[in-house]
Design a protein around this motif. Sequence first.
Motif, PDB file in Angstrom:
ATOM      1  N   ASN A 112       0.836  -1.195   0.000  1.00 54.65           N
ATOM      2  CA  ASN A 112       0.000   0.000   0.000  1.00 54.65           C
ATOM      3  C   ASN A 112       0.872   1.245   0.000  1.00 54.65           C
ATOM      4  O   ASN A 112       0.627   2.190  -0.724  1.00 54.65           O
ATOM      5  CB  ASN A 112      -0.905   0.014   1.226  1.00 54.65           C
ATOM      6  N   GLY A 113       1.921   1.229   0.856  1.00 56.51           N
ATOM      7  CA  GLY A 113       2.791   2.386   0.977  1.00 56.51           C
ATOM      8  C   GLY A 113       2.331   3.341   2.059  1.00 56.51           C
ATOM      9  O   GLY A 113       1.465   3.022   2.885  1.00 56.51           O
ATOM     10  N   LEU A 114       2.933   4.529   2.108  1.00 56.22           N
ATOM     11  CA  LEU A 114       2.626   5.568   3.090  1.00 56.22           C
ATOM     12  C   LEU A 114       2.877   5.075   4.515  1.00 56.22           C
ATOM     13  O   LEU A 114       2.162   5.454   5.452  1.00 56.22           O
ATOM     14  CB  LEU A 114       1.182   6.060   2.924  1.00 56.22           C
ATOM     15  N   ASP A 115       3.880   4.229   4.670  1.00 57.47           N
ATOM     16  CA  ASP A 115       4.327   3.739   5.977  1.00 57.47           C
ATOM     17  C   ASP A 115       3.300   2.881   6.696  1.00 57.47           C
ATOM     18  O   ASP A 115       3.429   2.644   7.909  1.00 57.47           O
ATOM     19  CB  ASP A 115       4.741   4.900   6.895  1.00 57.47           C
ATOM     20  N   LEU A 116       2.274   2.401   5.993  1.00 52.58           N
ATOM     21  CA  LEU A 116       1.331   1.494   6.649  1.00 52.58           C
ATOM     22  C   LEU A 116       2.027   0.184   7.014  1.00 52.58           C
ATOM     23  O   LEU A 116       1.824  -0.358   8.089  1.00 52.58           O
ATOM     24  CB  LEU A 116       0.129   1.223   5.741  1.00 52.58           C
ATOM     25  N   GLU A 117       2.854  -0.311   6.092  1.00 54.56           N
ATOM     26  CA  GLU A 117       3.562  -1.577   6.316  1.00 54.56           C
ATOM     27  C   GLU A 117       4.968  -1.283   6.842  1.00 54.56           C
ATOM     28  O   GLU A 117       5.962  -1.516   6.159  1.00 54.56           O
ATOM     29  CB  GLU A 117       3.634  -2.392   5.023  1.00 54.56           C
ATOM     30  N   GLU A 118       5.030  -0.764   8.053  1.00 51.15           N
ATOM     31  CA  GLU A 118       6.317  -0.343   8.603  1.00 51.15           C
ATOM     32  C   GLU A 118       7.258  -1.512   8.846  1.00 51.15           C
ATOM     33  O   GLU A 118       8.457  -1.320   9.047  1.00 51.15           O
ATOM     34  CB  GLU A 118       6.111   0.433   9.899  1.00 51.15           C
ATOM     35  N   PHE A 119       6.744  -2.721   8.814  1.00 50.81           N
ATOM     36  CA  PHE A 119       7.548  -3.922   9.024  1.00 50.81           C
ATOM     37  C   PHE A 119       8.310  -4.347   7.775  1.00 50.81           C
ATOM     38  O   PHE A 119       9.181  -5.219   7.839  1.00 50.81           O
ATOM     39  CB  PHE A 119       6.635  -5.082   9.454  1.00 50.81           C
ATOM     40  N   LEU A 120       8.009  -3.743   6.619  1.00 54.61           N
ATOM     41  CA  LEU A 120       8.536  -4.259   5.358  1.00 54.61           C
ATOM     42  C   LEU A 120      10.025  -4.020   5.150  1.00 54.61           C
ATOM     43  O   LEU A 120      10.711  -4.865   4.568  1.00 54.61           O
ATOM     44  CB  LEU A 120       7.763  -3.661   4.171  1.00 54.61           C
ATOM     45  N   ASP A 121      10.553  -2.898   5.571  1.00 58.98           N
ATOM     46  CA  ASP A 121      11.956  -2.580   5.279  1.00 58.98           C
ATOM     47  C   ASP A 121      12.894  -3.664   5.793  1.00 58.98           C
ATOM     48  O   ASP A 121      13.742  -4.174   5.053  1.00 58.98           O
ATOM     49  CB  ASP A 121      12.327  -1.223   5.889  1.00 58.98           C
ATOM     50  N   GLU A 161       3.172   9.097  23.237  1.00 62.57           N
ATOM     51  CA  GLU A 161       2.677   7.841  23.793  1.00 62.57           C
ATOM     52  C   GLU A 161       3.313   6.651  23.096  1.00 62.57           C
ATOM     53  O   GLU A 161       3.764   5.702  23.731  1.00 62.57           O
ATOM     54  CB  GLU A 161       1.155   7.784  23.658  1.00 62.57           C
ATOM     55  N   HIS A 162       3.378   6.707  21.751  1.00 59.72           N
ATOM     56  CA  HIS A 162       3.915   5.569  21.019  1.00 59.72           C
ATOM     57  C   HIS A 162       5.421   5.480  21.164  1.00 59.72           C
ATOM     58  O   HIS A 162       5.991   4.396  21.097  1.00 59.72           O
ATOM     59  CB  HIS A 162       3.506   5.640  19.558  1.00 59.72           C
ATOM     60  N   ALA A 163       6.092   6.616  21.345  1.00 59.85           N
ATOM     61  CA  ALA A 163       7.537   6.569  21.569  1.00 59.85           C
ATOM     62  C   ALA A 163       7.844   5.847  22.871  1.00 59.85           C
ATOM     63  O   ALA A 163       8.827   5.130  22.988  1.00 59.85           O
ATOM     64  CB  ALA A 163       8.098   7.998  21.616  1.00 59.85           C
ATOM     65  N   GLU A 164       6.964   6.040  23.884  1.00 57.74           N
ATOM     66  CA  GLU A 164       7.175   5.388  25.164  1.00 57.74           C
ATOM     67  C   GLU A 164       6.812   3.914  25.109  1.00 57.74           C
ATOM     68  O   GLU A 164       7.505   3.058  25.652  1.00 57.74           O
ATOM     69  CB  GLU A 164       6.330   6.087  26.236  1.00 57.74           C
ATOM     70  N   GLU A 165       5.716   3.574  24.438  1.00 56.08           N
ATOM     71  CA  GLU A 165       5.214   2.218  24.469  1.00 56.08           C
ATOM     72  C   GLU A 165       5.760   1.361  23.347  1.00 56.08           C
ATOM     73  O   GLU A 165       5.651   0.136  23.386  1.00 56.08           O
ATOM     74  CB  GLU A 165       3.677   2.232  24.385  1.00 56.08           C
ATOM     75  N   GLY A 166       6.324   1.964  22.314  1.00 55.31           N
ATOM     76  CA  GLY A 166       6.842   1.184  21.203  1.00 55.31           C
ATOM     77  C   GLY A 166       5.762   0.602  20.315  1.00 55.31           C
ATOM     78  O   GLY A 166       5.957  -0.401  19.647  1.00 55.31           O
ATOM     79  N   ASP A 167       4.572   1.206  20.327  1.00 52.52           N
ATOM     80  CA  ASP A 167       3.465   0.700  19.519  1.00 52.52           C
ATOM     81  C   ASP A 167       3.650   1.053  18.053  1.00 52.52           C
ATOM     82  O   ASP A 167       4.440   1.915  17.685  1.00 52.52           O
ATOM     83  CB  ASP A 167       2.137   1.319  19.994  1.00 52.52           C
ATOM     84  N   HIS A 168       2.833   0.358  17.216  1.00 53.34           N
ATOM     85  CA  HIS A 168       2.760   0.741  15.814  1.00 53.34           C
ATOM     86  C   HIS A 168       2.093   2.106  15.716  1.00 53.34           C
ATOM     87  O   HIS A 168       1.272   2.481  16.541  1.00 53.34           O
ATOM     88  CB  HIS A 168       1.921  -0.287  15.045  1.00 53.34           C
ATOM     89  N   HIS A 169       2.436   2.846  14.678  1.00 51.57           N
ATOM     90  CA  HIS A 169       1.778   4.130  14.470  1.00 51.57           C
ATOM     91  C   HIS A 169       1.881   4.482  12.989  1.00 51.57           C
ATOM     92  O   HIS A 169       2.701   3.952  12.256  1.00 51.57           O
ATOM     93  CB  HIS A 169       2.413   5.214  15.332  1.00 51.57           C
ATOM     94  N   HIS A 170       1.017   5.382  12.567  1.00 51.03           N
ATOM     95  CA  HIS A 170       1.069   5.851  11.191  1.00 51.03           C
ATOM     96  C   HIS A 170       2.275   6.758  10.997  1.00 51.03           C
ATOM     97  O   HIS A 170       2.795   7.340  11.939  1.00 51.03           O
ATOM     98  CB  HIS A 170      -0.208   6.614  10.850  1.00 51.03           C
ATOM     99  N   GLY A 171       2.696   6.895   9.769  1.00 48.38           N
ATOM    100  CA  GLY A 171       3.796   7.784   9.457  1.00 48.38           C
ATOM    101  C   GLY A 171       3.312   9.207   9.284  1.00 48.38           C
ATOM    102  O   GLY A 171       2.340   9.645   9.911  1.00 48.38           O
ATOM    103  N   GLU A 172       3.954   9.921   8.383  1.00 49.42           N
ATOM    104  CA  GLU A 172       3.614  11.332   8.193  1.00 49.42           C
ATOM    105  C   GLU A 172       2.241  11.510   7.572  1.00 49.42           C
ATOM    106  O   GLU A 172       1.527  12.476   7.866  1.00 49.42           O
ATOM    107  CB  GLU A 172       4.679  11.987   7.309  1.00 49.42           C
ATOM    108  N   PHE A 173       1.851  10.577   6.705  1.00 53.41           N
ATOM    109  CA  PHE A 173       0.584  10.710   5.975  1.00 53.41           C
ATOM    110  C   PHE A 173      -0.372   9.588   6.355  1.00 53.41           C
ATOM    111  O   PHE A 173       0.037   8.466   6.634  1.00 53.41           O
ATOM    112  CB  PHE A 173       0.838  10.687   4.466  1.00 53.41           C
ATOM    113  N   ASN A 174      -1.664   9.918   6.334  1.00 57.31           N
ATOM    114  CA  ASN A 174      -2.666   8.887   6.575  1.00 57.31           C
ATOM    115  C   ASN A 174      -2.606   7.872   5.428  1.00 57.31           C
ATOM    116  O   ASN A 174      -2.607   8.262   4.257  1.00 57.31           O
ATOM    117  CB  ASN A 174      -4.050   9.521   6.666  1.00 57.31           C
ATOM    118  N   PRO A 175      -2.565   6.574   5.726  1.00 59.84           N
ATOM    119  CA  PRO A 175      -2.330   5.583   4.668  1.00 59.84           C
ATOM    120  C   PRO A 175      -3.582   4.984   4.034  1.00 59.84           C
ATOM    121  O   PRO A 175      -3.474   4.201   3.083  1.00 59.84           O
ATOM    122  CB  PRO A 175      -1.559   4.492   5.416  1.00 59.84           C
TER     123      PRO A 175
END
Length: 368
Positions: A112-121, A161-175
């Motif tokens: 999809n792109g737009l950092d939705l699949e942050e696990f891909l790299d 919040e996500h920096a502290e918890e290490g959760d997934h989050h969206h990137g700069e743009f809504n995906p």
Amino acid sequence: MNDSKMGLRQKGELVHWLSGVIVSAIAVSLGSCATNAPSTSSDSQTQPSSAAATGELQVITTILPITEFTKAVAGDRAEVTQLLPNNVGPHDYQARPEDAQRLANADVLVENGLDLEEFLDDLVTNAGSTDLKIIDSSEGIATISNEDVEGDDHAHAEGEEHAEEGDHHHGEFNPHIWLDPERAVQQVENIRDGLIAADPEGEAEYKANAAAYIAKLQQLDQEFSQQLQPFAGKTFVTYHDFAPYFAQRYNLNAEFLVGIPEENASPDDVQRVINAAKSSDLKTLLTEPQAAGNPFSALAKDLNVQVSDFDPMETAGEDGLQPDYYFTVMRQNLTNLTTALGGQSTQSFLPALRPSVAVVPQTVGVGF
């Protein structure tokens, strides 16, 4: 007498010799059968798939809408398989070692792109395939920044919040671009062009398949435009922020309870939803099938409204892998949204769109 005994001894020796020959022959026959016996299950797992053996293009997709679009374009010319399990969304997915091997054996990866699949790299790096062609279906598509959707204060708080918890989050743009049929057309065009680049001999087939699917997307867009036109400027409420592209396309406003499914709602989040529901006189709050439990139940009771679904198609049953599933779900979304806004839908559907699926549990705190 001696001659008779000699004859019997010779006959006995002959019988013994013949028995040895027969036993040897049987042993040879059994050995031959063992050589031609089917391989064990562990052996068969090392054999290439029928698709790979025939040289068919091997395409890996990430999430359900991308799988649907890719299968529509590829038709019977390529083998399309999805990386994520059907019941796991991109917010919850954890890559496994075997997934890197799947990518290593693939010809094409469609994301999809737009950092939705942050696990891909990391996954692509671990696959180590220099020949893997990657199609970013979001390339060239007009985007909406998460800061614009969430507001500076909300975006800042969420980032902390996500920096502290290490959760997934969206990137700069809504995906969530696939929920706007017009942008979905562009995604299909990107997938078409990427498959042609990877398999030039299939150009005619890919173009024909894409044209047929795009025509259906354009028809869907017309249906949405016509039915939602009377509600221009009104606000609807969803569970997480998957709807900004959809809302922009049809001149609506989308409010949400949480930024991503894993996030807990704060009292300010709840108040935003209350204000939005009252200002637009909403009849329904729109949760999603992927949400654990019913996060809107208490709030809906306080507001004296109903709860229904707007399905972003991040998880589904087996039917979700089929290209036409997109149209079935989107038309049901249109029905539910029209009802939420106080109108009556012109669409008619069976009550159950899909079988229930197991969803990864999520913790949702409504916070009021």
